[in-house]
Each structure stands twice: as C-alpha cells, then as structure tokens.
Design a protein around this motif. Structure first.
Motif, mmCIF file in Angstrom:
data_model
loop_
_atom_site.group_PDB
_atom_site.id
_atom_site.type_symbol
_atom_site.label_atom_id
_atom_site.label_comp_id
_atom_site.label_asym_id
_atom_site.label_seq_id
_atom_site.Cartn_x
_atom_site.Cartn_y
_atom_site.Cartn_z
ATOM 1 N N UNK A 282 66.297 -75.467 -25.253
ATOM 2 C CA UNK A 282 67.539 -76.469 -24.729
ATOM 3 C C UNK A 282 66.842 -77.750 -24.012
ATOM 4 N N UNK A 283 65.909 -77.389 -23.216
ATOM 5 C CA UNK A 283 65.135 -78.742 -22.517
ATOM 6 C C UNK A 283 64.581 -79.815 -23.628
ATOM 7 N N UNK A 284 63.999 -79.028 -24.639
ATOM 8 C CA UNK A 284 63.198 -79.842 -25.876
ATOM 9 C C UNK A 284 64.471 -80.557 -26.468
ATOM 10 N N UNK A 285 65.770 -80.103 -26.710
ATOM 11 C CA UNK A 285 66.816 -80.871 -27.149
ATOM 12 C C UNK A 285 67.379 -81.871 -26.277
ATOM 13 N N UNK A 286 67.112 -81.689 -24.933
ATOM 14 C CA UNK A 286 67.795 -82.858 -24.047
ATOM 15 C C UNK A 286 66.793 -83.772 -24.126
ATOM 16 N N UNK A 287 65.421 -83.503 -24.195
ATOM 17 C CA UNK A 287 64.597 -84.676 -24.225
ATOM 18 C C UNK A 287 64.770 -85.320 -25.427
ATOM 19 N N UNK A 288 64.879 -85.071 -26.488
ATOM 20 C CA UNK A 288 65.517 -85.765 -27.957
ATOM 21 C C UNK A 288 66.693 -86.645 -27.484
ATOM 22 N N UNK A 289 67.774 -85.793 -27.059
ATOM 23 C CA UNK A 289 69.070 -86.614 -26.791
ATOM 24 C C UNK A 289 68.731 -87.736 -25.801
ATOM 25 N N UNK A 290 68.051 -87.555 -24.860
ATOM 26 C CA UNK A 290 67.985 -88.723 -23.668
ATOM 27 C C UNK A 290 67.341 -89.780 -24.510
ATOM 28 N N UNK A 291 66.302 -89.501 -25.178
ATOM 29 C CA UNK A 291 65.654 -90.684 -26.040
ATOM 30 C C UNK A 291 66.578 -91.175 -27.031
ATOM 31 N N UNK A 292 67.265 -90.356 -27.497
ATOM 32 C CA UNK A 292 67.981 -91.046 -28.948
ATOM 33 C C UNK A 292 69.193 -91.853 -27.926
ATOM 34 N N UNK A 293 69.828 -91.307 -26.886
ATOM 35 C CA UNK A 293 71.125 -92.156 -26.440
ATOM 36 C C UNK A 293 70.387 -93.775 -26.099
ATOM 37 N N UNK A 294 69.135 -93.897 -25.581
ATOM 38 C CA UNK A 294 68.693 -95.091 -25.423
ATOM 39 C C UNK A 294 68.411 -96.007 -26.713
ATOM 40 N N UNK A 295 67.561 -95.452 -27.773
ATOM 41 C CA UNK A 295 67.566 -95.795 -28.960
ATOM 42 C C UNK A 295 68.905 -96.171 -29.795
ATOM 43 N N UNK A 296 69.837 -95.702 -29.452
ATOM 44 C CA UNK A 296 71.365 -95.846 -30.218
ATOM 45 C C UNK A 296 72.166 -96.682 -29.702
ATOM 46 N N UNK A 297 71.789 -97.251 -28.287
ATOM 47 C CA UNK A 297 72.676 -98.290 -27.589
ATOM 48 C C UNK A 297 73.587 -97.706 -26.569
ATOM 49 N N UNK A 298 73.212 -96.317 -25.999
ATOM 50 C CA UNK A 298 74.072 -96.005 -25.086
ATOM 51 C C UNK A 298 73.633 -96.113 -23.656
ATOM 52 N N UNK A 299 74.606 -96.360 -22.627
ATOM 53 C CA UNK A 299 74.304 -96.424 -21.399
ATOM 54 C C UNK A 299 73.845 -95.199 -20.781
ATOM 55 N N UNK A 300 74.093 -93.749 -21.399
ATOM 56 C CA UNK A 300 73.921 -92.734 -20.599
ATOM 57 C C UNK A 300 74.118 -91.553 -21.495
ATOM 58 N N UNK A 301 73.350 -90.594 -21.408
ATOM 59 C CA UNK A 301 73.912 -89.102 -21.986
ATOM 60 C C UNK A 301 74.622 -88.583 -21.110
ATOM 61 N N UNK A 302 75.849 -87.639 -21.641
ATOM 62 C CA UNK A 302 76.625 -86.765 -20.734
ATOM 63 C C UNK A 302 76.792 -85.700 -21.389
ATOM 64 N N UNK A 303 77.017 -84.459 -20.457
ATOM 65 C CA UNK A 303 77.702 -83.231 -21.050
ATOM 66 C C UNK A 303 78.881 -83.184 -20.281
#
Length: 380
Positions: A282-303
């Motif tokens: 789960x933390x590994x996936x969160x690291x990937x998701x947070x990085x992806x959020x910035x690369x894709x043009x999102x202002x934040x990642x949200x759960x």
C-alpha cells in the motif's frame, strides 16, 4: 407526485435534473452503461427511481448501483444510492425517494459514501448510521501543486462574493499536461496493470484476495472490465500493480477528475488493495500514485473514502495527509451484521468511480484517451 422505477426513457429527464443542479450530465450512452450493470441484472433490481410530475417532467431521481460482495464463500448484494436530486418543486418528496431506496429488499446493506454537507442529516432520519465509526467523516489529500490549490480557493471565495460574474468564467486551472499520454516514472516494484483477462495475474490476485476472511466488493476481472467501459470517461483510469516473486499482491485504481469549473484537477484514488501478508504494497502504491498525480497535471492526490484498515496500512502517508471532509459523508443501513466488522470499504464501494466529474478535454486530447503511454522505473 408519484415515485416510480427509473426506465430508459427517463434518461433525458435525468440529464435535465443534473443540469438543473449544476452536476455533470452523464451521456445517454453512459446511462445505458450503468443500466447494464451485471450485478443489477443478476437480482433484477431497479436501476433507480424518479419523481414523476405527471406532465412529462421529472422532479427527482436516485440511482441504485448494485454491487456483488464475497464473504466466506457466500455471494451477497448491496446498493449504493447516487445522484440524489430533488427539485424545489418537489419539496417534501426527498425523504420519500430516499426511503424507497433504503427499504428495498434482498440486500445485506444500502449506503451512500458521498453525502454532502447539506444532505447528510437526511440519512439519520431513515435509520442510516455514519460508518465506519472512526472514519466516516474523513477524506485524505496529498497536495502536489500548491499554487493551483490556492488559486482554486480564491476563485471559490470570489464566487461567493460575485456568483453571477464568476459563474460565467470558462474552465479554470487547466494545464498542458492534461489529456497527454505521459510516460510515468514508477518506483521499483510498481508497474502499469494492463492485462485484466480472467487468467491474468490480476485474476489470480482477485482469487487470493477473495479467499481472505474479509467482506469484499467484487473486483473480479469481469467486473473491472465493466467498470472500465464507462463511455463518459475522458481519460482511462490509471491502474497500478505490485508484484512479489512473480505474483501480483496489490493494486490501485485512480481517476483524474475536476470537481467543477473553478477547481483544479485532482487524481482521485478509486481503489487501493493488497493481500493481507503484503500490506507493505500500500505505501509503495501510494508513492507511485503521488508521483503520478504531479506528472499527470493534478494539483493533489485524494482518497475520498477511508476505512480504519486503510488508515493503518497507509503508515506514514496517513500522517502526512491533509484531513479533509469533516462531515459524515458515509452512511449505511445494515441487514446482515457480519459486514460491520469484516467490511473495510474503499471508494470502489461507493459512487466515486462513476460520479466523479471527468476532466473536460478537447476532442484532440480525447483521441489520446490512454492516461499513460508507457512507464519507466525511477531509481528510488
């Protein structure tokens, strides 16, 4: 005004209701896709209900998303209420249509995990309880681009001061990364999930996950394929996988969304799961998701939906998150007590996966529909 079961001829009227309250108006193809929900067909449940004015117009609607669940070898069904709209002309009918939804039979529970501040007091009047007890009012956010978030708050303030002027503005806080097929830099151990065939590693992961002593909404390959077929998506959701010794042990699904014209884009986590003995995924996936959020043009990642189990598995990510929400957006009424302790919901179990407002893209961007082109691993 009579309340009756929604049928396919009502879809234009339901679209009009959404436009009347400023919500995204799903296409006719999108409503037909929802109507074709395989779990709903299995138990012949209504796709929803409408308030009929009697003169060819609709004054209210509640959608009824049926989901299949697995628990200790049993298959059960539950329902998410979504797109609950009651016009002022039908004042007093809101409680009736909610009661119609939550008194339907043959389900282990009925719930909404997306109630807003105004509507959330209604659910307690119908015997629905805030749940999970510890986290029903919690949403978690991880900013990745602070300036658009600040600009969004300024625009909301201006809208309160001069709503007529600000409402005429075009779509705000867009950026040139939106709609592009990005080559993601993923951490070691995380890859794009591209094969969701029945006999794929994802299929084996679902079989292993469903065998655990948990109360789980169906994430089988067939169900995931149906979810991904939503015709109103402007970008395909991001699917990530974690593998250990050649076997898939965790996955995440996230979707780009933009709440309204004045908000910045957000990468919304729709699902986040791992096998019990591989909670470190789960933390590994969160690291990937947070990085992806910035690369894709999102202002934040949200759960947007959080359970106590998820909170524990997030580890340091839970400590670094901004606590959002603050009102009881998750309400449920149970018929079978087993789900109280065994069910650990994610946004997958609510309506977030199909009620999020897609990021509006130009036709050229839509032709580049895949969210990512490929992936490369970072050195981290």
């Amino acid at each position: 005004m009579p309340i009756r079961i929604l049928d396919e001829t009502d879809y234009p009227g339901v679209q009009a209701l959404h436009r009347a309250v400023g919500w995204p108006a799903r296409s006719l193809a999108g409503w037909r896709w929802l109507h074709a929900n395989p779990a709903r067909a299995e138990i012949d449940a209504p796709a929803g209900w409408v308030i009929d004015t009697g003169d060819g117009e609709l004054a209210g609607h509640v959608g009824n998303l049926i989901q299949r669940f697995q628990h200790r070898g049993r298959t059960l069904y539950g329902a998410t209420g979504f797109s609950i709209i009651v016009l002022p002309s039908a004042r007093g009918q809101g409680q009736r249509i909610i009661r119609t939804f939550h008194t339907q039979k043959g389900l282990f529970a009925r719930w909404t995990f997306n109630a807003n501040v105004v509507s959330q007091p209604l659910y307690a009047r119908h015997g629905m309880i805030p749940w999970p007890e510890q986290t029903h009012a919690l949403k978690l956010g991880w900013p990745v681009a602070p300036l658009p978030l600040i600009a969004g708050k300024v625009l909301k303030t201006l809208h309160r001061l001069a709503p007529d002027t600000v409402s005429r503005l075009d779509e705000q806080l867009m950026n040139d990364r939106l709609g592009r097929a990005v080559r993601l830099a993923l951490p070691q151990g995380v890859s794009l999930l591209e094969d969701i065939a029945d006999a794929s590693p994802y299929g084996a992961f679902w079989t292993a996950l469903a065998s655990e002593d948990r109360f789980l909404s169906d994430r089988s390959p067939a169900t995931l394929r149906w979810r991904l077929a939503d015709p109103d998506q402007t970008q395909a959701p991001l699917l990530l996988a974690v593998e250990r010794d050649g076997a898939m042990v965790g996955y995440a699904m996230a979707q780009m969304a933009k709440g309204n014209t004045l908000e910045p884009p957000v990468l919304e986590i729709v699902d986040l799961e791992a096998l019990a003995e591989h909670a470190e995924a789960v933390p590994l996936l969160m690291t990937a998701l947070k990085g992806a959020a910035k690369q894709l043009g999102a202002a934040k990642l949200r759960l947007p939906v959080v359970s106590p189990l998820q909170l524990a598995r997030l580890g340091a990510f839970a400590d670094s998150a901004r606590r959002e929400g603050g009102w009881g957006h998750c309400h449920v009424i149970f018929e079978h007590e087993a789900a109280h302790e065994a069910w650990s919901p994610t946004p997958w179990d609510g309506d977030q996966g199909f009620c999020l407002r897609p990021v509006p893209l130009t036709q050229g961007a839509r032709e580049r529909r895949p969210l990512v082109a490929a992936s490369s691993h970072s050195k981290a």
